[in-house]
Motif scaffolding. Structure first.
Motif, PDB file in Angstrom:
ATOM      1  N   LEU A  29      -1.985  33.835  -2.824  1.00 21.97           N
ATOM      2  CA  LEU A  29      -2.218  35.134  -2.218  1.00 21.97           C
ATOM      3  C   LEU A  29      -0.865  35.763  -1.907  1.00 21.97           C
ATOM      4  O   LEU A  29       0.118  35.053  -1.679  1.00 21.97           O
ATOM      5  N   VAL A  30      -0.815  37.087  -1.861  1.00 31.23           N
ATOM      6  CA  VAL A  30       0.428  37.805  -1.614  1.00 31.23           C
ATOM      7  C   VAL A  30       0.367  38.423  -0.216  1.00 31.23           C
ATOM      8  O   VAL A  30      -0.578  39.155   0.098  1.00 31.23           O
ATOM      9  N   ASN A  31       1.358  38.113   0.607  1.00 28.91           N
ATOM     10  CA  ASN A  31       1.415  38.693   1.945  1.00 28.91           C
ATOM     11  C   ASN A  31       1.410  40.205   1.864  1.00 28.91           C
ATOM     12  O   ASN A  31       2.085  40.794   1.023  1.00 28.91           O
ATOM     13  N   GLY A  32       0.626  40.836   2.739  1.00 24.71           N
ATOM     14  CA  GLY A  32       0.543  42.286   2.782  1.00 24.71           C
ATOM     15  C   GLY A  32      -0.469  42.874   1.825  1.00 24.71           C
ATOM     16  O   GLY A  32      -0.694  44.079   1.833  1.00 24.71           O
ATOM     17  N   THR A  33      -1.091  42.056   0.987  1.00 29.52           N
ATOM     18  CA  THR A  33      -2.097  42.535   0.032  1.00 29.52           C
ATOM     19  C   THR A  33      -3.488  42.270   0.602  1.00 29.52           C
ATOM     20  O   THR A  33      -3.812  41.129   0.929  1.00 29.52           O
ATOM     21  N   ALA A  55     -12.702  41.901   4.989  1.00 31.48           N
ATOM     22  CA  ALA A  55     -11.370  42.188   4.462  1.00 31.48           C
ATOM     23  C   ALA A  55     -10.359  41.359   5.239  1.00 31.48           C
ATOM     24  O   ALA A  55     -10.468  41.215   6.458  1.00 31.48           O
ATOM     25  N   ALA A  56      -9.400  40.793   4.543  1.00 35.67           N
ATOM     26  CA  ALA A  56      -8.349  40.008   5.172  1.00 35.67           C
ATOM     27  C   ALA A  56      -7.040  40.258   4.449  1.00 35.67           C
ATOM     28  O   ALA A  56      -7.021  40.405   3.224  1.00 35.67           O
ATOM     29  N   THR A  57      -5.960  40.319   5.218  1.00 35.62           N
ATOM     30  CA  THR A  57      -4.633  40.526   4.652  1.00 35.62           C
ATOM     31  C   THR A  57      -3.714  39.419   5.149  1.00 35.62           C
ATOM     32  O   THR A  57      -3.412  39.354   6.343  1.00 35.62           O
ATOM     33  N   PRO A  58      -3.280  38.521   4.251  1.00 34.68           N
ATOM     34  CA  PRO A  58      -2.361  37.470   4.697  1.00 34.68           C
ATOM     35  C   PRO A  58      -1.017  38.064   5.097  1.00 34.68           C
ATOM     36  O   PRO A  58      -0.592  39.085   4.542  1.00 34.68           O
ATOM     37  N   THR A  82      19.597  47.559   7.720  1.00 36.23           N
ATOM     38  CA  THR A  82      18.502  47.888   6.816  1.00 36.23           C
ATOM     39  C   THR A  82      17.397  46.870   7.079  1.00 36.23           C
ATOM     40  O   THR A  82      17.655  45.660   7.067  1.00 36.23           O
ATOM     41  N   ALA A  83      16.203  47.355   7.339  1.00 37.48           N
ATOM     42  CA  ALA A  83      15.079  46.467   7.639  1.00 37.48           C
ATOM     43  C   ALA A  83      14.735  45.626   6.423  1.00 37.48           C
ATOM     44  O   ALA A  83      14.817  46.096   5.289  1.00 37.48           O
ATOM     45  N   GLY A  84      14.353  44.378   6.674  1.00 42.14           N
ATOM     46  CA  GLY A  84      13.866  43.509   5.609  1.00 42.14           C
ATOM     47  C   GLY A  84      12.379  43.753   5.385  1.00 42.14           C
ATOM     48  O   GLY A  84      11.783  44.662   5.974  1.00 42.14           O
ATOM     49  N   ALA A  85      11.764  42.930   4.566  1.00 39.03           N
ATOM     50  CA  ALA A  85      10.329  43.036   4.291  1.00 39.03           C
ATOM     51  C   ALA A  85       9.539  42.689   5.553  1.00 39.03           C
ATOM     52  O   ALA A  85       9.945  41.842   6.348  1.00 39.03           O
ATOM     53  N   THR A  86       8.410  43.352   5.740  1.00 40.21           N
ATOM     54  CA  THR A  86       7.601  43.168   6.953  1.00 40.21           C
ATOM     55  C   THR A  86       6.848  41.850   6.982  1.00 40.21           C
ATOM     56  O   THR A  86       6.384  41.441   8.041  1.00 40.21           O
ATOM     57  N   GLY A  87       6.665  41.206   5.835  1.00 46.41           N
ATOM     58  CA  GLY A  87       5.867  39.990   5.782  1.00 46.41           C
ATOM     59  C   GLY A  87       4.379  40.282   5.752  1.00 46.41           C
ATOM     60  O   GLY A  87       3.558  39.389   5.904  1.00 46.41           O
ATOM     61  N   GLY A  88       4.015  41.548   5.589  1.00 45.60           N
ATOM     62  CA  GLY A  88       2.607  41.925   5.527  1.00 45.60           C
ATOM     63  C   GLY A  88       2.042  42.385   6.850  1.00 45.60           C
ATOM     64  O   GLY A  88       0.876  42.743   6.938  1.00 45.60           O
ATOM     65  N   SER A  89       2.856  42.385   7.900  1.00 49.41           N
ATOM     66  CA  SER A  89       2.445  42.852   9.226  1.00 49.41           C
ATOM     67  C   SER A  89       3.582  43.716   9.767  1.00 49.41           C
ATOM     68  O   SER A  89       4.751  43.347   9.663  1.00 49.41           O
ATOM     69  N   ALA A 141      13.914  40.547  13.049  1.00 50.48           N
ATOM     70  CA  ALA A 141      12.751  41.421  13.187  1.00 50.48           C
ATOM     71  C   ALA A 141      11.590  40.593  13.740  1.00 50.48           C
ATOM     72  O   ALA A 141      11.521  39.383  13.521  1.00 50.48           O
ATOM     73  N   VAL A 142      10.679  41.249  14.449  1.00 53.80           N
ATOM     74  CA  VAL A 142       9.517  40.590  15.035  1.00 53.80           C
ATOM     75  C   VAL A 142       8.259  41.353  14.618  1.00 53.80           C
ATOM     76  O   VAL A 142       8.244  42.589  14.638  1.00 53.80           O
ATOM     77  N   ASN A 143       7.214  40.605  14.218  1.00 52.87           N
ATOM     78  CA  ASN A 143       5.912  41.225  13.968  1.00 52.87           C
ATOM     79  C   ASN A 143       4.838  40.397  14.673  1.00 52.87           C
ATOM     80  O   ASN A 143       5.162  39.496  15.446  1.00 52.87           O
ATOM     81  N   ALA A 144       3.580  40.683  14.416  1.00 54.05           N
ATOM     82  CA  ALA A 144       2.485  39.984  15.091  1.00 54.05           C
ATOM     83  C   ALA A 144       2.499  38.483  14.835  1.00 54.05           C
ATOM     84  O   ALA A 144       1.926  37.718  15.609  1.00 54.05           O
ATOM     85  N   ASN A 145       3.170  38.034  13.776  1.00 51.10           N
ATOM     86  CA  ASN A 145       3.232  36.610  13.450  1.00 51.10           C
ATOM     87  C   ASN A 145       4.423  35.902  14.087  1.00 51.10           C
ATOM     88  O   ASN A 145       4.551  34.694  13.982  1.00 51.10           O
ATOM     89  N   GLY A 146       5.321  36.660  14.732  1.00 47.59           N
ATOM     90  CA  GLY A 146       6.451  36.048  15.412  1.00 47.59           C
ATOM     91  C   GLY A 146       7.799  36.548  14.940  1.00 47.59           C
ATOM     92  O   GLY A 146       7.904  37.577  14.265  1.00 47.59           O
TER      93      GLY A 146
END
Length: 173
Positions: A29-33, A55-58, A82-89, A141-146
């Motif tokens: 599975l692809v994060n953010g998809t 619906a679920a988004t990893p 420059t921000a990196g990738a969000t990781g899907g969140s 960077a911080v998102n809902a996953n840490g």
């Protein structure tokens, strides 16, 4: 609901952890998809009815910020990035380190915009930066996953604003 795959663990316990596509069982599975997931129970008689679709988004933690540039100011360092990738969140904030990654503190403004303006040490959040002292700064960077991965270090040195020129007034007698 077109293809189904027997869960990887082979147990009946909840939750079911899905890491690959059901169409081939090997494509990750692809994060953010976003994916639509249906589940069927199976017993000796066969497959049961499919569940409702959900619906679920990893997602994972963000990647490290890049292209850091530190600019000194009076008792502060401003770090553009420059921000990196969000990781899907979505990224919710950034943390900074003034001691090359030993400690981290959430940025004062609590926003996600560049730059991060640093005025206190990451070790305690209350000690002001000192003009003329060089700090090894890293961002996360911080998102809902840490917390995401730490950036490479950049050197930043606060500096006092320029002093006014000394003027010598001479009287003519």
């Amino acid at each position: 609901g077109v293809s189904y795959l027997t869960r990887q663990t082979g147990t009946t316990a909840s939750p079911i952890v899905i890491t690959t596509l059901s169409s081939d069982g090997t494509t990750p599975l692809v994060n953010g998809t976003p994916y639509t997931v249906l589940i069927k129970a199976v017993n000796a008689i066969g497959d049961g009815a499919a569940s409702n679709a959900v619906a679920a988004t990893p997602a994972t933690t963000p990647s490290a910020p890049t292209s850091l540039v530190a600019t000194g100011g009076d008792a502060q360092v401003s770090v553009a990035f420059t921000a990196g990738a969000t990781g899907g969140s979505a990224i919710t904030t950034y943390k900074y380190s003034t001691d090359n990654g030993a400690t981290y503190l959430t940025r004062q403004t609590g926003t996600t915009a560049s730059p991060v303006v640093i005025t206190t040490l990451s070790s305690d959040g209350t000690t002001p930066l000192v003009n003329g002292v060089t700090y090894q700064i890293k961002l996360k960077a911080v998102n809902a996953n840490g917390d995401g991965a730490a950036s490479s270090a950049v050197s930043g040195t606060p500096d006092a604003p320029g002093s006014p020129p000394n003027l010598l007034l001479m009287g003519v007698g």
